[in-house]
Design an enzyme around this catalytic site. Structure first.
Site, PDB file in Angstrom:
ATOM      1  N   HIS A   7       0.823  -1.205   0.000  1.00  0.00           N
ATOM      2  CA  HIS A   7       0.000   0.000   0.000  1.00  0.00           C
ATOM      3  C   HIS A   7       0.863   1.265   0.000  1.00  0.00           C
ATOM      4  CE1 HIS A   7      -2.750   2.865   2.342  1.00  0.00           C
ATOM      5  NE2 HIS A   7      -3.384   2.647   1.212  1.00  0.00           N
ATOM      6  N   ARG A   8       0.825   1.987  -1.102  1.00  0.00           N
ATOM      7  CA  ARG A   8       1.696   3.161  -1.299  1.00  0.00           C
ATOM      8  C   ARG A   8       3.168   2.752  -1.203  1.00  0.00           C
ATOM      9  NH1 ARG A   8      -1.743   7.163   2.807  1.00  0.00           N
ATOM     10  NH2 ARG A   8      -3.771   6.363   2.186  1.00  0.00           N
ATOM     11  N   GLU A  34       0.529  -0.543  -4.722  1.00  0.00           N
ATOM     12  CA  GLU A  34      -0.618   0.351  -4.888  1.00  0.00           C
ATOM     13  C   GLU A  34      -0.098   1.763  -4.766  1.00  0.00           C
ATOM     14  OE1 GLU A  34      -3.913   2.943  -3.268  1.00  0.00           O
ATOM     15  OE2 GLU A  34      -1.946   2.450  -2.423  1.00  0.00           O
ATOM     16  N   ASP A  36      -1.170   6.261  -5.709  1.00  0.00           N
ATOM     17  CA  ASP A  36      -2.225   7.241  -5.963  1.00  0.00           C
ATOM     18  C   ASP A  36      -1.722   8.294  -6.937  1.00  0.00           C
ATOM     19  OD1 ASP A  36      -4.050   6.486  -3.472  1.00  0.00           O
ATOM     20  OD2 ASP A  36      -1.990   6.641  -2.769  1.00  0.00           O
ATOM     21  N   HIS A  49      -0.854  10.923  -2.435  1.00  0.00           N
ATOM     22  CA  HIS A  49      -2.186  10.541  -1.963  1.00  0.00           C
ATOM     23  C   HIS A  49      -3.107  11.726  -1.699  1.00  0.00           C
ATOM     24  CE1 HIS A  49      -5.219   9.438   1.084  1.00  0.00           C
ATOM     25  NE2 HIS A  49      -5.280   8.306   0.425  1.00  0.00           N
ATOM     26  N   GLU A 109      -4.556   4.150  -8.093  1.00  0.00           N
ATOM     27  CA  GLU A 109      -5.795   4.758  -7.609  1.00  0.00           C
ATOM     28  C   GLU A 109      -5.932   6.165  -8.180  1.00  0.00           C
ATOM     29  OE1 GLU A 109      -8.065   6.382  -3.613  1.00  0.00           O
ATOM     30  OE2 GLU A 109      -6.494   4.858  -3.363  1.00  0.00           O
ATOM     31  N   LYS A 111      -7.243   9.663  -7.958  1.00  0.00           N
ATOM     32  CA  LYS A 111      -7.714  10.554  -6.897  1.00  0.00           C
ATOM     33  C   LYS A 111      -8.484  11.715  -7.531  1.00  0.00           C
ATOM     34  CE  LYS A 111      -6.660   9.933  -3.196  1.00  0.00           C
ATOM     35  NZ  LYS A 111      -7.213   9.065  -2.133  1.00  0.00           N
ATOM     36  N   ASP A 229       0.226  -2.088   4.378  1.00  0.00           N
ATOM     37  CA  ASP A 229       1.442  -1.313   4.655  1.00  0.00           C
ATOM     38  C   ASP A 229       2.587  -2.223   5.076  1.00  0.00           C
ATOM     39  OD1 ASP A 229      -0.010   1.090   4.334  1.00  0.00           O
ATOM     40  OD2 ASP A 229      -0.583   1.113   6.444  1.00  0.00           O
TER      41      ASP A 229
END
Length: 247
Positions: A7-8, A34, A36, A49, A109, A111, A229
């Site tokens: 995640h990120r 992943e 953003d 993000h 993702e 945004k 994470d």
């Protein structure tokens, strides 16, 4: 097998949504990352993000009010302020250049829920086409209008619906929007949702799963992936759980 998406990036040990976080995710053995994306004032696709830079950098204000050159002068150190080296906000192009040298899946993702990001979807899809990543990139968003727009632009690229609250028959809703996956908050998931979604051809990838007991529960349910994470912890638990690529 349940895949592990960082995640990120590996954001528990490196500043989120930075090249170092993505590189550490690859090193630890994650199956995917992943990230953003948003647009700068001059129309560049950058990886960050929040709508504002305040939380993750030493700057202030909205991403949309910065040019790329101005953004990259900021230090995106997030909570890792003791690091001596300056950490830049990367562009999507930089990430895709790096992805061209490995086999990771990339969940992008979009945004676009607070501000209308004109042509963000078009620009992201243009990058996917340029790099030939149609089978390696998943487009997700909390803005389901954006997901429909992505499908219309590129029906061959997988789309996934992000949501944080319960949706009635989410597999039916997803199919209605031509999405191939749901990315729900992990606490909204039940075994029935996972089973019915997968039976209907909808993949299930919950976020953000960091506790061991939640990872074990979602592995047991047969989720297609978890977004975390803590990819190293998840990989260790997956191995101890006996999951393998042949399963």
């Amino acid at each position: 097998m349940t895949l592990i998406f960082a995640h990120r990036g590996f954001s528990s040990i490196e500043p989120e949504n930075t090249m170092s976080a993505f590189q550490e995710a690859e090193k630890c053995g994650a199956d995917g990352i992943e990230l953003d994306v948003q647009l700068t004032k001059d129309g560049e696709v950058v990886v960050i993000h929040d709508e504002k830079v305040d939380r993750t950098t030493n700057g202030k204000g909205y991403v949309k009010d910065y040019t790329l050159s101005e953004l990259q002068q900021l230090n995106a150190h997030y909570i890792f302020k003791k690091q001596n080296e300056k950490v830049r906000i990367p562009t999507l192009k930089e990430v895709f250049d790096w992805l061209a040298g490995n086999h990771l899946i990339c969940n992008v993702e979009i945004k676009s829920h607070e501000f209308q990001q004109f042509h963000l979807e078009e620009k992201v899809i243009a990058f996917i086409r340029r790099y030939g990543f149609e089978k390696r990139v998943i487009l997700s968003s909390f803005n389901h209008y954006s997901i429909v727009h992505c499908y219309r632009l590129a029906p061959d690229v997988e789309t996934a619906l992000l949501y944080s609250y319960g949706i009635y028959l989410p597999w039916v809703y997803a199919k209605g929007l031509h999405a191939r996956a749901i990315h729900p908050h992990y606490q909204t998931l039940t075994e029935e949702i996972v089973q019915m979604s997968r039976q209907n051809g909808i993949k299930v990838r919950p976020y953000t799963v960091n506790r061991e007991k939640d990872m074990k529960r979602l592995f047991a349910m047969g989720c297609d992936a978890i977004i975390t994470d803590e990819p190293k912890k998840a990989l260790r638990l997956r191995q101890s759980d006996g999951q393998s690529f042949s399963s």
